[in-house]
Design a protein around this motif. Structure first.
Motif, PDB file in Angstrom:
ATOM      1  N   GLU A  69      16.667 133.669  -6.795  1.00 23.29           N
ATOM      2  CA  GLU A  69      16.714 134.993  -7.406  1.00 23.29           C
ATOM      3  C   GLU A  69      15.624 135.901  -6.839  1.00 23.29           C
ATOM      4  O   GLU A  69      15.861 137.090  -6.564  1.00 23.29           O
ATOM      5  N   LEU A  70      14.431 135.363  -6.650  1.00 20.26           N
ATOM      6  CA  LEU A  70      13.338 136.159  -6.088  1.00 20.26           C
ATOM      7  C   LEU A  70      13.636 136.562  -4.649  1.00 20.26           C
ATOM      8  O   LEU A  70      13.378 137.706  -4.243  1.00 20.26           O
ATOM      9  N   ALA A  97      15.911 139.452  -4.272  1.00 21.87           N
ATOM     10  CA  ALA A  97      15.298 140.746  -4.588  1.00 21.87           C
ATOM     11  C   ALA A  97      14.593 141.362  -3.387  1.00 21.87           C
ATOM     12  O   ALA A  97      14.335 142.579  -3.375  1.00 21.87           O
ATOM     13  N   ALA A 157       8.798 133.406  -2.026  1.00 22.34           N
ATOM     14  CA  ALA A 157       9.680 133.223  -3.187  1.00 22.34           C
ATOM     15  C   ALA A 157       9.505 131.826  -3.768  1.00 22.34           C
ATOM     16  O   ALA A 157       9.485 131.649  -4.999  1.00 22.34           O
ATOM     17  N   SER A 212       8.099 131.012  -7.438  1.00 22.78           N
ATOM     18  CA  SER A 212       8.988 130.297  -8.358  1.00 22.78           C
ATOM     19  C   SER A 212       8.249 129.172  -9.074  1.00 22.78           C
ATOM     20  O   SER A 212       8.535 128.860 -10.241  1.00 22.78           O
ATOM     21  N   LEU A 261       9.233 136.090 -14.874  1.00 28.04           N
ATOM     22  CA  LEU A 261      10.133 136.366 -13.761  1.00 28.04           C
ATOM     23  C   LEU A 261       9.983 137.811 -13.295  1.00 28.04           C
ATOM     24  O   LEU A 261      10.014 138.093 -12.085  1.00 28.04           O
ATOM     25  N   ASP A 262       9.783 138.725 -14.223  1.00 25.77           N
ATOM     26  CA  ASP A 262       9.593 140.128 -13.836  1.00 25.77           C
ATOM     27  C   ASP A 262       8.329 140.308 -13.000  1.00 25.77           C
ATOM     28  O   ASP A 262       8.319 141.056 -12.010  1.00 25.77           O
ATOM     29  N   THR A 288       8.955 138.882  -9.539  1.00 23.91           N
ATOM     30  CA  THR A 288       9.824 139.756  -8.740  1.00 23.91           C
ATOM     31  C   THR A 288       9.038 140.937  -8.195  1.00 23.91           C
ATOM     32  O   THR A 288       9.156 141.292  -7.009  1.00 23.91           O
ATOM     33  N   GLU A 289       8.229 141.547  -9.043  1.00 23.50           N
ATOM     34  CA  GLU A 289       7.405 142.665  -8.580  1.00 23.50           C
ATOM     35  C   GLU A 289       6.448 142.212  -7.474  1.00 23.50           C
ATOM     36  O   GLU A 289       6.257 142.910  -6.468  1.00 23.50           O
TER      37      GLU A 289
END
Length: 494
Positions: A37-38, A41, A448, A452, A462-463, A466-467
């Motif tokens: 997921e990362l 992004a 990533a 993780s 997770l936010d 991601t940032e």
């Protein structure tokens, strides 16, 4: 049919060669799901390539890359050094010796030699980069081998003959937002000026690399000083006029869009000389050779002077010491520099940088990026320095450490002390243009994976991860090499 031939035939019939979408992500299932997921992004973010060695003239001319051997093998010292370590000669791989000695000119044969030795690259970053280039960029569907070499060569050759595979077209396809070249102080910057006229002035920028002028013990030093004088328009008669000529060329680079200087010294020594001693050494060197210790002392003094100049002109100062370049005198004499025989050495930073950082480390506007290939200093010296001095950031794992393991160890050893935001994000340091997206893709996957782990251990949300991934891939490299604004420069000079 031998067993190896049978296995090769089975592999050839096993279906098209593809790359796993989760390559280089963590093996642990929960972490892999988060890392996937990362990575998604950041996978399509623009590339910020601020430390490299692409020929600016090739970009200006919109060159083609020739044939597969000319693109992938002959100029790539990573690839060549592996084959040389296994018994091939440089000239067997198309690397031309000095003095007009014979060199292999059959580029299809050179490609075959690489393809039939594909297994030598297992586990290396070269393998990852080449896989990405062949599959993702050129659409190759067969893994390199003795049996597939000719078919792959023909497919690559056909692609390279089309306009879509010229350098400017690939520049757009790779989504490169900005690329920095590396340029000598006496460069007339004409290619950069021509690109600016074409509207590429903010996309391709120069970097000031003055190493050849900082070591008066080098055989070409006096000729290089004469060339600096000619290009700067300043008659160099003594140490003071030498400094003035350097400053003039730095300002010319700034006007051409430069963001940084680049210094590849053997040590990190930044001890300034007394002005009278610097003048004496310069005068002695202009008259004849100086010994190695004197040359090294003068180079350390010039790093200190470079920091002083950076305070004035705003260029970011990059330092990457610790490589014994051209270790093999036979290869240096036979083929010239940069032919795969550069060997890392241990480096001391804490005492070596103290004079420079005491003078400029808290100076508003001074910015320094430190690289190393001695990873023993990551947690002991570099992370504490970057975690304290506002002027210092850590550069990405570089050269021999530009690898999955090297990048993962970098994060493990530096994050707890320096955090993420005292690093620059990734820089690719490449001469191989087609490898740029592969290198950045690998860095994004490794970051990533590291993030993780922090999410799975509930150390980051997770936010937040991601940032951070977005910042490491895009925002931090942009910010680390940003131009210093004109208002600050005006304030400093009034």
């Amino acid at each position: 049919m031998t067993r190896s031939q049978s296995m090769a035939a089975q592999a050839t019939n096993a279906g098209p060669w593809t790359l796993h979408p989760d390559r280089a992500l963590p093996a642990e299932p929960a972490q892999r799901a988060i890392a996937r997921e990362l990575y998604q992004a950041v996978s399509t973010l623009p590339i910020i390539s601020m430390h490299g060695h692409i020929d600016v003239g090739a970009i200006r001319r919109n060159d083609s890359f020739g044939d597969p051997a000319e693109l992938f093998i002959i100029p790539d010292h990573y690839l060549v050094r592996m084959l040389v370590s296994q018994g091939y000669r440089h000239q067997d791989l198309g690397v031309r010796p000095r003095g007009g000695s014979a060199v292999e000119t059959d580029h299809r044969l050179i490609w075959r030699r690489f393809a039939e030795n594909w297994k030598l690259f297992r586990g290396t970053p070269t393998r990852y980069w080449m896989e990405h280039e062949l599959v993702e960029i050129f659409g190759i569907t067969q893994e390199p081998s003795a049996e597939t070499a000719d078919a792959i060569y023909d497919q690559l050759n056909a692609a390279l003959a089309t306009p879509e595979y010229r350098i400017r077209d690939l520049f757009d396809r790779f989504n490169i937002e900005i690329l920095s070249t590396t340029d000598a102080p006496d460069s007339d910057l004409a290619d950069h000026a021509a690109l600016a006229t074409d509207g590429w002035g903010d996309r391709v920028v120069p970097t000031f690399r003055p190493d050849n002028l900082f070591y008066p013990g080098r055989a070409t030093w006096r000729a290089d000083v004469a060339s600096l004088a000619a290009q700067s328009g300043i008659e160099i008669t003594d140490y003071s006029s030498f400094l003035a000529a350097l400053q003039q060329r730095r300002f010319a680079f700034v006007a051409a869009g430069a963001r940084a200087t680049d210094h590849g010294h053997l040590t990190a020594n930044t001890t300034p000389l007394e002005p009278a001693e610097a003048k004496r050494i310069f005068a002695e060197a202009m008259s004849g050779p100086v010994d190695a210790a004197t040359s090294e002392a003068f180079a350390g003094n010039m790093l200190f002077e470079s920091a002083r100049m950076s305070v004035e002109d705003g260029l970011v100062m990059q330092l990457h010491p610790g490589v014994q370049r051209n270790h093999s005198e036979r290869i240096l004499n036979g083929f010239g520099p940069d032919n795969g025989f550069d060997i890392p050495e241990s480096v001391e930073y804490t005492q070596a940088l103290k004079p420079l950082l005491n003078a400029f480390g808290h100076e508003p506007g001074f910015r320094m990026i430190l690289f190393t290939i001695d990873e023993t200093v990551y947690s002991r010296e570099l992370a504490p320095i970057a975690g304290a001095y506002p002027s210092v950031k850590l550069g990405a794992p570089w050269w021999f450490l530009d690898s999955p393991g090297g990048m993962a160890r970098f994060r493990e050893l530096t994050t707890e002390t320096a955090g993420f935001y005292n690093t620059t994000g990734f820089v690719d340091d490449t001469r191989a243009f087609a490898s740029i997206p592969a290198r950045h893709d690998l860095a994004r996957r490794i970051d990533a994976g590291f993030l993780s782990k922090l999410v799975s251990e509930h150390r980051l949300t997770l936010d937040e991860a991601t940032e951070t991934a977005i910042d490491l891939s895009y925002n931090l490299p942009l910010a680390s090499y940003a131009r210093r604004d004109s208002a600050f420069r005006e304030e400093r000079t009034t």
